[in-house]
Design a protein around this motif. Structure first.
Motif, PDB file in Angstrom:
ATOM      1  N   VAL A  87       0.952  -1.122   0.022  1.00 18.60           N
ATOM      2  CA  VAL A  87      -0.150   0.029   0.042  1.00 18.60           C
ATOM      3  C   VAL A  87       0.911   1.200  -0.249  1.00 18.60           C
ATOM      4  N   PHE A  88       2.075   1.214   0.780  1.00 17.33           N
ATOM      5  CA  PHE A  88       2.937   2.308   0.968  1.00 17.33           C
ATOM      6  C   PHE A  88       3.005   2.894  -0.329  1.00 17.33           C
ATOM      7  N   PRO A  89       3.806   2.157  -1.344  1.00 17.51           N
ATOM      8  CA  PRO A  89       4.124   2.797  -2.761  1.00 17.51           C
ATOM      9  C   PRO A  89       2.955   3.496  -3.433  1.00 17.51           C
ATOM     10  N   PHE A  90       1.787   2.937  -3.284  1.00 21.22           N
ATOM     11  CA  PHE A  90       0.590   3.544  -3.951  1.00 21.22           C
ATOM     12  C   PHE A  90       0.108   4.910  -3.446  1.00 21.22           C
ATOM     13  N   ILE A  91       0.331   4.801  -1.904  1.00 24.41           N
ATOM     14  CA  ILE A  91       0.200   6.288  -1.168  1.00 24.41           C
ATOM     15  C   ILE A  91       1.060   7.419  -1.793  1.00 24.41           C
ATOM     16  N   ILE A  92       2.429   7.025  -1.878  1.00 21.76           N
ATOM     17  CA  ILE A  92       3.305   7.795  -2.214  1.00 21.76           C
ATOM     18  C   ILE A  92       3.035   8.406  -3.702  1.00 21.76           C
ATOM     19  N   LEU A  93       2.633   7.358  -4.553  1.00 25.72           N
ATOM     20  CA  LEU A  93       2.278   7.738  -5.919  1.00 25.72           C
ATOM     21  C   LEU A  93       1.057   8.545  -6.141  1.00 25.72           C
ATOM     22  N   ASN A  94       0.095   8.515  -5.502  1.00 27.44           N
ATOM     23  CA  ASN A  94      -1.082   9.210  -5.376  1.00 27.44           C
ATOM     24  C   ASN A  94      -0.845  10.481  -4.614  1.00 27.44           C
ATOM     25  N   THR A  95       0.061  10.708  -3.804  1.00 23.46           N
ATOM     26  CA  THR A  95       0.399  11.896  -3.143  1.00 23.46           C
ATOM     27  C   THR A  95       1.133  12.855  -3.789  1.00 23.46           C
ATOM     28  N   LEU A  96       2.111  12.196  -4.748  1.00 22.72           N
ATOM     29  CA  LEU A  96       3.030  12.721  -5.883  1.00 22.72           C
ATOM     30  C   LEU A  96       1.996  13.413  -6.829  1.00 22.72           C
ATOM     31  N   PHE A  97       1.331  12.737  -7.302  1.00 20.75           N
ATOM     32  CA  PHE A  97       0.562  13.192  -8.635  1.00 20.75           C
ATOM     33  C   PHE A  97      -0.497  14.264  -8.066  1.00 20.75           C
ATOM     34  N   PHE A  98      -1.096  14.070  -6.957  1.00 18.88           N
ATOM     35  CA  PHE A  98      -2.042  14.799  -6.520  1.00 18.88           C
ATOM     36  C   PHE A  98      -1.369  16.366  -5.969  1.00 18.88           C
ATOM     37  N   GLY A  99      -0.314  16.145  -5.496  1.00 27.44           N
ATOM     38  CA  GLY A  99       0.463  17.395  -4.987  1.00 27.44           C
ATOM     39  C   GLY A  99       0.901  17.956  -6.101  1.00 27.44           C
ATOM     40  N   ASP A 100       1.345  17.200  -7.324  1.00 26.79           N
ATOM     41  CA  ASP A 100       1.805  17.947  -8.630  1.00 26.79           C
ATOM     42  C   ASP A 100       0.576  18.666  -9.067  1.00 26.79           C
ATOM     43  N   TRP A 101      -0.638  18.249  -9.089  1.00 22.84           N
ATOM     44  CA  TRP A 101      -1.642  18.996  -9.686  1.00 22.84           C
ATOM     45  C   TRP A 101      -1.863  20.372  -9.109  1.00 22.84           C
ATOM     46  N   GLY A 102      -1.702  20.244  -7.420  1.00 21.65           N
ATOM     47  CA  GLY A 102      -1.898  21.760  -6.910  1.00 21.65           C
ATOM     48  C   GLY A 102      -0.774  22.609  -7.344  1.00 21.65           C
ATOM     49  N   THR A 103       0.484  22.037  -7.131  1.00 19.38           N
ATOM     50  CA  THR A 103       1.509  22.947  -7.511  1.00 19.38           C
ATOM     51  C   THR A 103       1.475  23.397  -8.997  1.00 19.38           C
ATOM     52  N   GLY A 104       1.007  22.574  -9.848  1.00 21.31           N
ATOM     53  CA  GLY A 104       0.846  23.174 -11.330  1.00 21.31           C
ATOM     54  C   GLY A 104      -0.258  24.215 -11.449  1.00 21.31           C
ATOM     55  N   ARG A 105      -1.242  23.904 -10.564  1.00 19.67           N
ATOM     56  CA  ARG A 105      -2.445  25.076 -10.667  1.00 19.67           C
ATOM     57  C   ARG A 105      -1.818  26.337 -10.078  1.00 19.67           C
ATOM     58  N   ASP A 106      -1.002  26.147  -8.900  1.00 15.06           N
ATOM     59  CA  ASP A 106      -0.349  27.454  -8.422  1.00 15.06           C
ATOM     60  C   ASP A 106       0.349  28.226  -9.446  1.00 15.06           C
ATOM     61  N   LYS A 107       1.500  27.353 -10.138  1.00 11.28           N
ATOM     62  CA  LYS A 107       2.379  27.828 -10.984  1.00 11.28           C
ATOM     63  C   LYS A 107       1.480  28.697 -12.205  1.00 11.28           C
ATOM     64  N   TYR A 108       0.172  27.715 -12.716  1.00 16.41           N
ATOM     65  CA  TYR A 108      -0.677  28.706 -13.648  1.00 16.41           C
ATOM     66  C   TYR A 108      -1.041  29.913 -13.393  1.00 16.41           C
ATOM     67  N   LYS A 109      -1.324  30.132 -12.157  1.00 15.44           N
ATOM     68  CA  LYS A 109      -2.021  31.247 -11.547  1.00 15.44           C
ATOM     69  C   LYS A 109      -0.986  32.424 -11.426  1.00 15.44           C
ATOM     70  N   LYS A 110       0.237  31.850 -11.040  1.00 19.23           N
ATOM     71  CA  LYS A 110       1.304  33.140 -11.007  1.00 19.23           C
ATOM     72  C   LYS A 110       1.860  33.565 -12.504  1.00 19.23           C
ATOM     73  N   LEU A 111       1.627  32.456 -13.394  1.00 25.69           N
ATOM     74  CA  LEU A 111       2.192  32.984 -14.673  1.00 25.69           C
ATOM     75  C   LEU A 111       1.041  33.762 -15.229  1.00 25.69           C
ATOM     76  N   GLN A 112      -0.292  33.468 -14.900  1.00 28.20           N
ATOM     77  CA  GLN A 112      -1.217  34.428 -15.310  1.00 28.20           C
ATOM     78  C   GLN A 112      -1.212  35.730 -14.765  1.00 28.20           C
ATOM     79  N   GLN A 113      -0.922  35.802 -13.409  1.00 30.25           N
ATOM     80  CA  GLN A 113      -0.864  37.067 -12.731  1.00 30.25           C
ATOM     81  C   GLN A 113       0.541  37.738 -13.548  1.00 30.25           C
ATOM     82  N   LYS A 114       1.456  37.312 -13.697  1.00 28.46           N
ATOM     83  CA  LYS A 114       2.815  38.110 -14.451  1.00 28.46           C
ATOM     84  C   LYS A 114       2.231  38.569 -15.799  1.00 28.46           C
TER      85      LYS A 114
END
Length: 100
Positions: A63-90
């Motif tokens: 289970v642990f590797p799957f938890i890591i995998l899901n956490t990475l991808f959902f975290g990446d989604w949030g980080t990517g959206r933050d970057k998108y908003k910053k790019l739009q603001q710039k």
């Protein structure tokens, strides 16, 4: 490790890298935030299906590797959206600076 195991490991990393790059592009380039959620949601559904079907035993070592995998991808989604908003603001700041 045998050659087959090393080959499987390299293949797994190559697939993960391709998915991460695709995820990054979907999160930072698309206007709608749902596009970036496609891959994390598919991975989550796949994880649930793998464990509910009994393909992989529901034990912490699996289970642990799957938890890591899901956490990475959902975290990446949030980080990517933050970057998108910053790019739009710039971009908005640049447009306002040109108007003045």
């Amino acid at each position: 490790m045998t050659n087959v195991t090393i080959l499987e490991l390299v293949t797994g990393f190559a697939i993960a890298l391709a998915l991460m790059v695709t995820e990054y592009l979907l999160c930072t380039k698309m206007k709608n935030p749902l596009w970036g959620g496609i891959i994390p949601c598919l991975i989550l559904v796949g994880t649930i299906w793998i464990f509910s079907s009994g393909t992989v035993p529901l034990e912490m070592q699996y289970v642990f590797p799957f938890i890591i995998l899901n956490t990475l991808f959902f975290g990446d989604w949030g980080t990517g959206r933050d970057k998108y908003k910053k790019l739009q603001q710039k971009e908005m700041e640049r447009m306002k600076a040109k108007d003045m």
